[in-house]
Design a protein around this motif. Structure first.
Motif, short mmCIF file in Angstrom:
data_model
loop_
_atom_site.label_atom_id
_atom_site.label_comp_id
_atom_site.label_asym_id
_atom_site.label_seq_id
_atom_site.Cartn_x
_atom_site.Cartn_y
_atom_site.Cartn_z
N VAL A 201 30.16 39.05 43.66
CA VAL A 201 31.26 38.67 42.77
C VAL A 201 30.68 38.33 41.40
N ASP A 203 31.80 36.99 37.32
CA ASP A 203 32.87 36.40 36.53
C ASP A 203 33.21 37.32 35.36
N GLU A 204 34.08 36.86 34.45
CA GLU A 204 34.52 37.70 33.34
C GLU A 204 33.36 38.11 32.45
N TRP A 264 37.87 37.28 38.09
CA TRP A 264 36.58 37.72 38.61
C TRP A 264 36.69 39.15 39.15
#
Length: 577
Positions: A201, A203-204, A264
């Motif tokens: 994963v 994040d932005e 995300w």
């Protein structure tokens, strides 16, 4: 030479070549076409598989974040006042217990002042009233109601995110929580695509916040560790499927899905060597079949394997669905052999589990307000009408702690909860021993019924015995609390008469209770009882077994009753000094 040419021109040779070409060319062409379409099908399946895994993980992570938001929403329902509200801190502590990912929780009132702060790693505080109006979380929640902060790295390693939730009107304030994202590892670590595929994963900003290798996440804001994963996301762009190079330099197939809310990206990858392994194996099998002529054997092997593995797959899927709680699922196998008998045994087991679970849930619901042995008796009798509404003779008993409100306002939350835990543990043992019904408890107040829903022999005497045992057990705790400096007492009030009893609530939640003037009288008597005192009405005062321990307190005007009520005290000598 002439003889050799004659052999080539012979009919035997022509037929041999023609038949060979008639078989070899179609088989070769078929092998090439099949390999090409198999490659395309495998690519499509891989795209779908990775996409499903990515979307599933994104949904689970989204549910994780949404669950935290929902929990915060319960804390911003009621408007703040200038008075100290200890229930807010209790609610905040309850949320910490229910949501392990929340590390710190702050409740801000409508004016942006801190009213409650609880933490797993720091000191709790109340009514700090520090001004947080300019905090990014507070401003973000006010403008969007639900606000997600940028991912930060606590102590340079653990990923954290701040979530803020505002109520539906300014006066109810804002709940701000710091969430430890390391727990998302539980979702990511179980995703396996083939033998070596995995998920992560970002994040932005393209920083790694979850990966099966937790050490990579704990490197914090290390640009070198984030760059290979960011490159995979950039290779995907807006496409649903792409190939890229991972951190080990391996070519991988990748698919991604967005997590609703924080923005995300979940990326699922599988090395191409493994992803297209079935294609390479198929090509080799085709070559071997063309050379060895074992096509029929391979077809037969495939048929037998499918014949055997199909029922097994059905049983496997059925086991998973039963494990997920779908006890109504049944496996249908019509093979006439051991597999069919195994499926029939499986279905019988599922039916038995469903009945067992239904009975256990029924007993658990009954145990909420009945003693365990009484709950078992009601379940075995199968008489559900015992809990239906009816008019009957009942003894209503109320009890609560004296001075508890003042104590709870000053004592630490842990001490308050410890006192309540010991208090309810003592009452629970006594109520169960006398086979009474626990109708409700709120704070330090408890309501108990005798002679409902299960009839009792001599309910008046049993209720008085119960009240005396309550005083004996709780006064032992009162003495201990007094030694610790807590000024807490315990009083009991009870009355006997006709009342309407039955279940109240809705389909998902119901309680057993009693309604009537006898219930109101018992509640008023409890409120009037001093520490160590048991107040009863005239009906209970006439119980033969306790008559010599009854003291007439006179007649009193009691709220809700037109005429004065005769009040009596049951003397036990249990008041703490």
């Amino acid at each position: 030479m002439v003889a050799w040419r004659d052999d080539l021109r012979s009919l035997f040779t022509k037929y041999l070549i023609a038949l060979f070409l008639a078989v070899a060319v179609p088989l070769t062409a078929n092998g090439i076409v099949e390999a090409w379409f198999a490659y395309q099908d495998q690519r499509a399946r891989l795209d779908a598989l990775l996409g499903v895994e990515a979307r599933g993980a994104a949904n689970r992570i989204g549910n994780f974040v949404q669950g935290i938001s929902d929990q915060l929403g319960w804390l911003v329902q009621l408007p703040w006042t200038e008075e100290i509200d200890e229930r807010r801190q209790i609610d905040a502590l309850r949320l910490l217990r229910q949501v392990p990912a929340v590390v710190n929780l702050m409740l801000v009132d409508g004016l942006g002042r801190e009213r409650v702060y609880v933490s797993r790693v720091g000191l709790n505080r109340t009514e700090g009233r520090t001004d947080h109006r300019r905090d990014a979380a507070v401003e973000g929640a006010r403008s969007r109601r639900l606000w997600y902060g940028q991912v930060t790295y606590n102590r340079g390693s653990e990923p954290y995110m701040t979530v803020a939730m505002a109520g539906n009107r300014p006066s109810v304030g804002i709940a701000v929580a710091d969430v430890n994202l390391k727990l998302i590892w539980d979702v990511i670590s179980v995703i396996r695509v083939g033998n070596t595929g995995y998920a992560f994963v970002l994040d932005e900003l393209g920083r790694l916040i979850a990966h099966p290798d937790l050490g990579l996440v704990l490197k914090g804001d290390d640009e070198d560790s984030h760059r290979p994963f960011r490159a995979i996301r950039e290779a995907l762009g807006t496409a649903s499927f792409a190939t890229a190079v991972d951190a080990q330099g391996l070519a991988v197939a990748a698919a991604s899905a967005s997590v609703a809310g924080p923005g995300w990206t979940v990326v699922v990858v599988q090395p191409l060597a493994e992803a297209y392994g079935p294609i390479y194996a198929a090509i080799w099998r085709t070559a071997v079949l063309l050379i060895s002529g074992l096509a029929l054997a391979a077809l037969l092997a495939w048929w037998l394997a499918n014949r055997l593995s199909g029922p097994i797959r059905l049983l496997e899927k059925g086991t998973k669905r039963i494990g997920a709680g779908e006890f109504g699922h049944r496996v249908e196998i019509d093979s006439g052999d051991e597999l069919q008998r195994l499926a029939e045994s499986f279905n019988a087991m599922a039916e038995g589990l469903a009945l067992s679970l239904e009975r256990q849930e029924r007993i658990d619901r009954l145990k909420r307000f009945l003693a365990p042995q009484v709950a078992e008796l009601v379940d075995r009798s199968g008489d559900g009408s015992l809990l239906e509404a009816r008019r009957t003779l009942v003894v209503a008993l109320f009890c609560d702690l004296r001075g508890f409100t003042a104590f709870s306002a000053k004592a630490p939350p842990e001490e308050v909860m410890k006192v309540l835990s010991d208090y309810y543990e003592a009452l629970g043992r006594v109520i169960a021993a006398h086979e009474a019904t626990l109708a409700s408890f709120t704070g330090d107040g408890v309501m108990v019924l005798v002679n409902a829903p299960v009839s009792a022999d001599d309910p008046g005497r049993r209720a008085l015995d119960l009240a005396a045992d309550m005083q004996t057990n709780v006064q032992a705790l009162v003495a201990l609390w007094r030694m610790q400096g807590h000024r807490i007492g315990f009083g009991v009030g009870l009355a006997m008469g006709e009342a309407t009893v039955g279940r109240v609530g809705n389909e998902s939640r119901s309680d057993y209770t009693a309604i009537g003037s006898v219930v109101n009288l018992a509640s008023r008597l409890c409120s009037a009882a001093a520490d160590g005192e048991i107040l009863v009405d005239r009906t209970l005062a006439d119980v033969e077994a306790w008559r010599d321990r009854i003291v007439d307190k006179g007649s009193f005007t009691i709220k809700g009753f037109d005429d004065p009520i005769a009040v009596f005290a049951l003397t036990t000598g249990q008041a703490a000094s």
